[in-house]
Design a protein around this motif. Structure first.
Motif, PDB file in Angstrom:
ATOM      1  N   ARG A 639       7.104  11.269  -0.112  1.00 53.77           N
ATOM      2  CA  ARG A 639       6.852  11.052  -1.543  1.00 53.77           C
ATOM      3  C   ARG A 639       5.391  11.313  -1.888  1.00 53.77           C
ATOM      4  O   ARG A 639       5.083  11.896  -2.942  1.00 53.77           O
ATOM      5  CB  ARG A 639       7.247   9.624  -1.926  1.00 53.77           C
ATOM      6  CG  ARG A 639       8.754   9.386  -1.997  1.00 53.77           C
ATOM      7  CD  ARG A 639       9.079   7.937  -2.330  1.00 53.77           C
ATOM      8  NE  ARG A 639      10.513   7.730  -2.559  1.00 53.77           N
ATOM      9  CZ  ARG A 639      11.057   6.554  -2.832  1.00 53.77           C
ATOM     10  NH1 ARG A 639      10.297   5.457  -2.904  1.00 53.77           N
ATOM     11  NH2 ARG A 639      12.366   6.464  -3.027  1.00 53.77           N
ATOM     12  N   VAL A 640       4.480  10.897  -1.013  1.00 49.53           N
ATOM     13  CA  VAL A 640       3.062  11.142  -1.265  1.00 49.53           C
ATOM     14  C   VAL A 640       2.788  12.644  -1.289  1.00 49.53           C
ATOM     15  O   VAL A 640       2.012  13.153  -2.114  1.00 49.53           O
ATOM     16  CB  VAL A 640       2.190  10.446  -0.198  1.00 49.53           C
ATOM     17  CG1 VAL A 640       0.734  10.896  -0.292  1.00 49.53           C
ATOM     18  CG2 VAL A 640       2.269   8.939  -0.347  1.00 49.53           C
ATOM     19  N   HIS A 643       2.856  14.865  -4.378  1.00 48.63           N
ATOM     20  CA  HIS A 643       1.697  14.909  -5.264  1.00 48.63           C
ATOM     21  C   HIS A 643       0.675  15.926  -4.779  1.00 48.63           C
ATOM     22  O   HIS A 643       0.054  16.611  -5.585  1.00 48.63           O
ATOM     23  CB  HIS A 643       1.049  13.524  -5.353  1.00 48.63           C
ATOM     24  CG  HIS A 643       1.952  12.479  -5.945  1.00 48.63           C
ATOM     25  ND1 HIS A 643       2.042  12.240  -7.297  1.00 48.63           N
ATOM     26  CD2 HIS A 643       2.823  11.613  -5.358  1.00 48.63           C
ATOM     27  CE1 HIS A 643       2.924  11.269  -7.525  1.00 48.63           C
ATOM     28  NE2 HIS A 643       3.409  10.872  -6.363  1.00 48.63           N
ATOM     29  N   TRP A 667      -4.427   5.127  -2.014  1.00 50.46           N
ATOM     30  CA  TRP A 667      -3.298   4.219  -1.824  1.00 50.46           C
ATOM     31  C   TRP A 667      -3.157   3.197  -2.963  1.00 50.46           C
ATOM     32  O   TRP A 667      -2.026   2.870  -3.348  1.00 50.46           O
ATOM     33  CB  TRP A 667      -3.407   3.505  -0.487  1.00 50.46           C
ATOM     34  CG  TRP A 667      -3.157   4.403   0.685  1.00 50.46           C
ATOM     35  CD1 TRP A 667      -4.013   4.757   1.675  1.00 50.46           C
ATOM     36  CD2 TRP A 667      -1.914   5.073   0.989  1.00 50.46           C
ATOM     37  NE1 TRP A 667      -3.410   5.616   2.563  1.00 50.46           N
ATOM     38  CE2 TRP A 667      -2.118   5.816   2.176  1.00 50.46           C
ATOM     39  CE3 TRP A 667      -0.677   5.128   0.372  1.00 50.46           C
ATOM     40  CZ2 TRP A 667      -1.120   6.592   2.759  1.00 50.46           C
ATOM     41  CZ3 TRP A 667       0.333   5.894   0.942  1.00 50.46           C
ATOM     42  CH2 TRP A 667       0.101   6.619   2.118  1.00 50.46           C
ATOM     43  N   THR A 669      -3.412   3.566  -6.038  1.00 52.46           N
ATOM     44  CA  THR A 669      -2.673   4.205  -7.130  1.00 52.46           C
ATOM     45  C   THR A 669      -1.283   4.644  -6.699  1.00 52.46           C
ATOM     46  O   THR A 669      -0.292   4.472  -7.436  1.00 52.46           O
ATOM     47  CB  THR A 669      -3.456   5.425  -7.653  1.00 52.46           C
ATOM     48  OG1 THR A 669      -4.757   5.005  -8.066  1.00 52.46           O
ATOM     49  CG2 THR A 669      -2.720   6.083  -8.816  1.00 52.46           C
ATOM     50  N   LEU A 670      -1.196   5.228  -5.499  1.00 49.20           N
ATOM     51  CA  LEU A 670       0.052   5.842  -5.063  1.00 49.20           C
ATOM     52  C   LEU A 670       1.078   4.848  -4.545  1.00 49.20           C
ATOM     53  O   LEU A 670       2.285   5.053  -4.696  1.00 49.20           O
ATOM     54  CB  LEU A 670      -0.243   6.882  -3.975  1.00 49.20           C
ATOM     55  CG  LEU A 670      -0.917   8.175  -4.433  1.00 49.20           C
ATOM     56  CD1 LEU A 670      -1.260   9.045  -3.237  1.00 49.20           C
ATOM     57  CD2 LEU A 670      -0.013   8.926  -5.391  1.00 49.20           C
ATOM     58  N   PRO A 672       2.219   1.750  -5.320  1.00 50.38           N
ATOM     59  CA  PRO A 672       3.283   1.222  -6.204  1.00 50.38           C
ATOM     60  C   PRO A 672       4.291   2.296  -6.604  1.00 50.38           C
ATOM     61  O   PRO A 672       5.476   2.002  -6.784  1.00 50.38           O
ATOM     62  CB  PRO A 672       2.493   0.709  -7.416  1.00 50.38           C
ATOM     63  CG  PRO A 672       1.122   0.432  -6.889  1.00 50.38           C
ATOM     64  CD  PRO A 672       0.878   1.497  -5.864  1.00 50.38           C
ATOM     65  N   GLN A 673       3.842   3.554  -6.727  1.00 46.40           N
ATOM     66  CA  GLN A 673       4.756   4.628  -7.123  1.00 46.40           C
ATOM     67  C   GLN A 673       5.726   4.976  -5.997  1.00 46.40           C
ATOM     68  O   GLN A 673       6.931   5.124  -6.221  1.00 46.40           O
ATOM     69  CB  GLN A 673       3.958   5.880  -7.509  1.00 46.40           C
ATOM     70  CG  GLN A 673       2.996   5.685  -8.670  1.00 46.40           C
ATOM     71  CD  GLN A 673       2.180   6.935  -8.948  1.00 46.40           C
ATOM     72  OE1 GLN A 673       2.651   8.059  -8.766  1.00 46.40           O
ATOM     73  NE2 GLN A 673       0.944   6.748  -9.404  1.00 46.40           N
ATOM     74  N   VAL A 674       5.206   5.118  -4.779  1.00 43.98           N
ATOM     75  CA  VAL A 674       6.062   5.568  -3.681  1.00 43.98           C
ATOM     76  C   VAL A 674       6.975   4.460  -3.169  1.00 43.98           C
ATOM     77  O   VAL A 674       7.928   4.736  -2.429  1.00 43.98           O
ATOM     78  CB  VAL A 674       5.209   6.131  -2.511  1.00 43.98           C
ATOM     79  CG1 VAL A 674       4.419   7.341  -2.979  1.00 43.98           C
ATOM     80  CG2 VAL A 674       4.283   5.067  -1.929  1.00 43.98           C
ATOM     81  N   ALA A 676       8.588   2.492  -5.304  1.00 43.28           N
ATOM     82  CA  ALA A 676       9.511   2.202  -6.396  1.00 43.28           C
ATOM     83  C   ALA A 676      10.945   2.469  -5.964  1.00 43.28           C
ATOM     84  O   ALA A 676      11.231   3.471  -5.311  1.00 43.28           O
ATOM     85  CB  ALA A 676       9.161   3.062  -7.610  1.00 43.28           C
ATOM     86  N   THR A 678      14.921   3.551  -6.137  1.00 38.22           N
ATOM     87  CA  THR A 678      15.663   4.610  -6.814  1.00 38.22           C
ATOM     88  C   THR A 678      17.152   4.336  -6.643  1.00 38.22           C
ATOM     89  O   THR A 678      17.554   3.436  -5.899  1.00 38.22           O
ATOM     90  CB  THR A 678      15.326   5.987  -6.223  1.00 38.22           C
ATOM     91  OG1 THR A 678      15.676   5.993  -4.827  1.00 38.22           O
ATOM     92  CG2 THR A 678      13.839   6.295  -6.364  1.00 38.22           C
TER      93      THR A 678
END
Length: 866
Positions: A639-640, A643, A667, A669-670, A672-674, A676, A678
Motif C-alpha cells: 500500500r505504501v 504512493h 509514517w 502520515t501514511l 493511518p491510511q495504510v 484503514a 477495506t
C-alpha cells in the motif's frame, strides 16, 4: 452385560467409575451418539469402551459357531479411529485389558501403515471384533469391492483425539467415511473423545453431521500445575533463542529431581539439539535418556515408548510425536522448551504427566526468549479462565472429495444423486452446490477438458445400470496405495553403511550436502558417505561441527487465544501490577519498554519508528502470530508503494513485524491510511497483489494434485524424488492455467493459500480490531526491548554468524549503557554460542528461518477481479 459387571471389573483393579463414565455407558446403551470431553488421564477410553461392551456384548452373533462346533468370534462391531499410527498399539493394549474378563469371545486388532503384511492378509479374510485404525486405513477399507458386506456389521465408531483431526483434511476424510457408514447403518453409534476443545457444540456437530448427539463433560477433580523455569536474569534486550541452551543447567537439575520427565520441543531440529546437549552435560545418562520424533525409525520409537512405560528412562526429549493419548504412567512431569504457542497444546502436553485419575499433572515452560516468559503466565491465566482455541473444519476441499469419489467407486460403486445427498450430510460439504458436484464428477470421469485425451484420468465411469465404478484394475491399485491427505516433502532414508536404518530426513536437506559433511540426527553425529536410491548412507563421526536437519511442518504460530492473553498480561504490567513470578522476572525489560516507548494493551496498537544508518524503520505490534504478520507486513508495504516506489526489508515474529526502507518514509502520515480497513474483496485483491501469490499458490497446488490423484507418488517401496513430484505438479499447473483456467483445483489452491498460509480470516480480524484500537506512535531514539529482536532477525539474514555476534554484542552494550545497566561479561562468546544453536528460537523462528523478504514495491497494474 449389566452395569454391575463393569463396576465389578473396575473394583478388581481398585477403581471406582466416575459419574461421567456412567453417563456415557447409559447414553451408549440408549443408542445415542455424542462427544466426551474430559481431562487427559481421567478415564475417557474406558468410559466409551466399556459402554460399547455393555451395549453390544450381547450381540447374538457372538454365540455363532463354526461348522465343526468351535465358537466363532463376533464380526467387526467397533471401529476405533486414532489420528496416529503410534497410538494404535497403545490403544489396542488398553482395549484388550477388560476383554478377557468381560467378553472373552471378542477379538481385537489394529490396522495401519505399520501393520505387518501377514496380519493384513489375515484381516482381509476376517476382521477382528474391534479394530483400531487410522483415517487413511478406514478409507482403504471403504475402497474394497466388498466394503458394504465387511463393514455392515458395525455397531459403533469411536474417534479418539477428535481435536487433532477436526481442523484439517484428515478430519474431512473421517466425516466422509462416517457419512458412508451411516448410510449403510442409520442406527450407527458414533462417539468422539477429546481433552482440549474450545468449541464443543460445533465439534460435535462436525463429527455427527445432522444427527443428534449428547455432550458429556467429564468433571473430574485433577490438579494441574503450570509454572515456568525462570532464568536468573531476564535480559532487557533479547533476541530469538537467546536464552535457549543457557537454561540447560536448570533443565538438567529438574530432570535429575524427577523420576521420569518428558522434555517437549516444538521442532525435530530442536529435539536433536537438546538431546545432544543433555547427553554432553550428563554423559552418565547415556542409555537412560532418549530421543523421540516422527522421523526416527519405527523400531527406535517403539523402544523409547516401551522404556517410558516400564519406567526405565529418566527423560525423553520429544516433539508432538508424543502429544497424544499414549499412556505413560511413570511420567512425573513435563518440561516445554519454548512457548507451546497455544493453550490447547499446553494442556495436551501437560496431560502426559500424571496420566491417571487423581494424579496431578505438571508442565513447566522453559523460555528461550525473555518476552516468552510472559507467555508462560499468559497461558496459565487462559487455562484458569477456560479459554481454549476453537477448531473449525475446512470447507469443501474438492481434492478430498475427488479422492473420496474414486474410493467409493471402488467400494461397490455409487449413483451420483444418492452420493451427493450423502456427502452433503457432512458439515464440510453441507453447502456444496450442484455445479461443484458436477465438476468433481467430470474430473474423475475424464480429468476435465484439458486431460480428456489421456486414459489415466478416465478413472470412474458409469456402467450400463448407471452405477459409477473404476473399471481399470491398474488405476484401482494406484488409487488404493495413494489414499490419504497427509502430504509432506519427499523424505530420504538415513542408514548406516552395512547397518541399521535410523530414520528419514527431508530430501531438500540432504541435497545440499556432499560426502564428508556431518550432521546431527537420532542423537548421533553422522558423516555422509554417499547418496544412492533415495538413501543417505552414513557412518559415525566425531570432532566435526555438525549441522542439524530441517523438517517441514514444525512451525507453530502463536494462537489468537494465547496472544490475547499475552496482551492482557502486558496491560497489567503497564498498570504496575507484577503479580506473578514470571512478570516479576521480566519486570526490568517491561519497565524499560514502557520508559522508552509503551506497552501494548487490548485497546491500543503500538507503532514505533526509528531512523538509523540502515534507513527508516517501522515496528508494529498487532500480536496476531507470525503468518498474519507476514501478510500484514507485505500488505502495508504494498500500500505504501502505491504512493511512491520503495524497497522494503521485512522481518516478522509472533508479536509484530518490522519494515525497513533505505529512504525516508512519512509514517505519521501514511500509517493511518495504510491501516484503514477495506471490504473483503478489496482486501483479497490487495493481499494477492502484495505477494508472489502465483508461486505460493503453485506450491499449495502440488499438495492438492497429490490428494486428488493427479500425481502418483508410487507404489510401496518405490521412491520418487521431490523434484519429480514438483515437476509433475508444475506441468499440471501450467496446463490448467493455459487450457482450463476455471479448473476448481486452481481455485482451491488460491483459497488454501489465503486460509492456511496467510490466515486471511485472522488477517481480516486483525485489521478489524486495529480499526477499533487507538494508534500509539512512538518515535524512538534507540531500539526498544520489543524492537531489538526484529532487528536481529534482519542481521541474521544479511550477515554471517560471526559478524552477527559482534554486532549484537556491540548493540547490547550500547543499549545497556543507555539504560544505565551492566553489560554481561563474555557477551560476544555467549552470543556466538547461541547463534550456533539458532534453530531453537521460539520468538522469531521456532526451529526454522523466520519469514522475511526483500522486495521492491512499485505501483502495479490492476489485477483482474477475483
Amino acid at each position: 452385560m449389566k452395569t454391575a459387571d463393569l463396576i465389578a471389573w473396575f473394583a478388581s483393579r481398585g477403581w471406582k467409575p466416575f459419574q461421567f463414565q456412567r453417563e456415557v455407558w447409559k447414553a451408549i446403551g440408549e443408542g445415542r451418539s455424542g462427544l466426551l470431553h474430559a481431562t487427559t488421564g481421567a478415564g475417557k477410553t474406558y468410559a466409551v469402551w466399556l459402554g460399547a461392551l455393555k451395549a453390544f456384548g450381547a450381540n447374538p452373533t457372538a454365540a455363532s459357531r463354526h461348522p465343526v462346533g468351535r465358537k466363532v468370534a463376533p464380526p467387526l462391531t467397533v471401529l476405533w479411529i486414532t489420528p496416529m499410527r503410534a497410538l494404535a498399539a497403545d490403544t489396542l493394549r488398553a482395549l484388550q485389558q477388560p476383554l478377557e474378563a468381560l467378553l472373552p469371545d471378542w477379538t481385537a486388532g489394529a490396522r495401519s501403515g505399520d501393520t505387518p503384511t501377514g496380519e493384513r492378509l489375515a484381516q482381509n479374510l476376517r476382521l477382528p471384533t474391534v479394530l483400531v485404525t487410522t483415517p487413511e486405513s478406514v478409507s482403504v477399507m471403504l475402497s474394497r469391492a466388498d466394503a458394504k458386506d465387511v463393514l455392515d456389521t458395525l455397531k459403533m465408531i469411536v474417534v479418539d483425539e477428535w481435536h487433532e483431526l477436526l481442523g484439517n483434511k484428515r478430519g474431512v476424510q473421517v466425516q466422509l467415511a462416517l457419512a458412508r457408514l451411516r448410510r449403510w447403518n442409520p442406527s450407527l453409534c458414533v462417539w468422539g473423545m477429546s481433552a482440549t476443545l474450545g468449541n464443543l457444540p460445533e465439534a460435535m456437530r462436525t463429527l455427527l453431521g445432522h444427527h443428534e448427539g449428547r455432550i458429556v463433560q467429564g468433571q473430574v477433580p485433577k490438579q494441574l500445575v503450570i509454572d515456568s523455569l525462570l532464568p536468573s536474569r531476564a535480559e532487557r534486550f533479547p533476541w530469538g533463542g537467546h536464552l535457549g541452551l543457557t537454561m540447560l543447567p536448570q533443565v538438567i537439575e529438574e530432570v535429575a529431581n524427577s523420576s521420569t520427565t518428558l522434555v517437549f520441543t516444538n521442532t525435530r531440529s530442536q529435539a536433536e539439539i537438546w538431546y545432544q546437549a543433555m547427553l554432553e552435560a550428563k554423559p552418565e545418562w547415556a542409555g537412560v535418556i532418549a530421543l523421540h520424533h516422527g522421523s526416527l525409525d519405527r523400531a527406535v520409537r517403539e523402544w523409547v515408548e516401551a522404556g517410558l512405560k516400564n519406567g526405565e528412562l529418566r527423560a525423553v526429549v520429544c516433539t508432538s510425536s508424543l502429544d497424544l493419548g499414549v499412556d505413560f504412567l511413570p511420567v512425573e512431569r513435563v518440561l516445554q522448551i519454548g512457548s507451546p504457542k497455544g493453550v490447547a497444546r499446553l494442556l495436551q502436553r501437560a496431560g502426559r504427566s500424571g496420566h491417571a485419575p487423581g494424579r496431578p499433572s505438571r508442565i513447566t515452560v522453559v523460555p528461550t526468549h525473555s518476552i516468552e516468559i510472559v507467555e508462560g503466565v499468559a497461558a496459565r491465566s487462559a487455562v484458569a479462565a477456560g479459554h481454549i482455541e476453537a477448531r473449525n473444519t475446512p470447507v469443501q476441499p474438492l481434492d478430498v472429495l475427488v479422492q473420496h469419489l474414486v474410493t467409493v467407486a471402488l467400494g461397490g460403486g455409487f449413483r451420483p444423486d444418492d452420493l451427493y445427498d450423502e456427502v452433503r450430510e457432512t458439515v464440510a460439504y453441507q453447502g456444496l452446490g450442484r455445479e461443484s458436484w458436477d465438476w468433481c464428477l467430470s474430473f474423475v470421469a475424464q480429468g476435465g477438458p484439458s486431460l480428456a485425451a489421456y486414459p489415466d484420468y478416465h478413472r470412474v465411469v458409469p456402467d450400463a445400470e448407471g452405477i459409477w465404478r473404476v473399471p481399470d484394475a491398474r488405476l484401482a491399485r494406484r488409487h488404493r496405495v495413494n489414499i490419504g491427505t497427509i502430504v509432506s516433502d519427499a523424505s530420504m532414508s538415513v542408514q548406516y553403511v552395512g547397518g541399521a536404518r535410523l530414520g528419514s530426513v527431508e530430501e531438500s536437506f540432504v541435497a545440499r550436502m556432499k560426502p564428508g559433511d556431518c550432521f546431527l540426527f537420532a542423537g548421533r553425529m553422522l558423516e555422509l558417505v554417499r547418496i544412492r536410491e533415495m538413501t543417505a548412507w552414513v557412518r559415525r563421526a566425531s570432532g566435526k561441527r555438525p549441522v542439524v536437519p530441517r523438517w517441514g511442518g514444525g512451525r507453530f504460530p502463536l494462537t489468537t487465544t494465547l496472544a490475547d492473553a499475552v496482551v492482557r498480561q502486558l496491560a497489567q504490567a503497564g498498570e504496575g501490577r507484577y503479580e506473578s513470578p514470571e512478570l516479576q522476572c521480566v519486570r526490568p525489560l517491561l519497565e524499560l519498554q514502557q520508559q522508552w516507548s509503551a506497552l501494548p494493551t487490548p485497546q491500543t496498537l503500538l507503532a514505533e519508528t526509528l531512523r538509523t544508518r540502515e534507513g527508516s524503520h517501522l515496528f508494529l505490534y498487532p500480536f496476531a502470530g507470525r503468518q498474519v504478520h507476514l501478510g500484514l507486513a507485505n500488505l502495508i508495504a504494498w500500500r505504501v508503494a502505491q504512493h511512491a516506489p520503495r524497497t522494503f526489508s521485512i522481518a516478522v515474529n509472533d508479536y509484530g513485524f518490522e519494515l525497513l526502507s533505505a529512504t525516508e518514509v512519512e509514517w505519521p502520515t501514511l500509517l493511518p491510511q495504510v491501516l484503514a480497513p477495506t471490504d473483503e474483496a478489496t482486501l483479497l485483491h490487495e493481499v494477492l497483489a502484495s505477494l508472489n501469490a502465483s508461486e505460493l499458490a503453485q506450491r499449495r497446488f502440488r499438495e492438492i494434485a497429490r490428494v486428488s490423484g493427479l500425481i502418483f507418488q508410487g507404489y510401496p517401496g518405490e521412491k520418487r524424488s521431490n523434484k519429480q513430484l514438483q515437476a509433475s505438479s508444475s506441468l499440471f499447473w501450467e496446463v490448467f492455467r493455459k487450457y482450463d483456467p476455471h479448473n476448481r483445483l486452481l481455485m482451491q489452491a488460491e483459497q488454501e493459500l489465503l486460509a492456511q498460509e496467510l490466515e486471511i480470516t485472522r488477517l481480516q480480524a486483525s485489521l478489524a480490531r486495529i480499526a477499533t484500537q487507538q494508534l500509539v506512535r512512538k518515535a524512538l531514539a534507540r531500539p526498544t526491548p520489543f524492537s531489538f529482536p526484529l532487528m536481529v532477525e534482519l542481521f541474521r539474514e544479511k550477515l554471517t554468524n560471526e559478524s552477527v555476534a559482534d554486532r549484537i554484542a556491540r548493540m547490547v552494550e550500547q543499549l545497556e549503557k543507555a539504560a544505565g545497566g551492566a553489560v554481561p561479561m563474555g557477551n560476544v562468546e555467549r552470543v556466538k554460542k547461541t547463534l550456533a544453536f539458532g534453530q531453537e528460537s521460539a520468538l522469531g523462528r521456532d526451529g526454522d528461518r523466520v519469514a522475511k523478504a526483500r522486495r521492491e514495491r512499485r505501483p502495479s497494474r490492476p489485477l483482474p477481479p477475483l
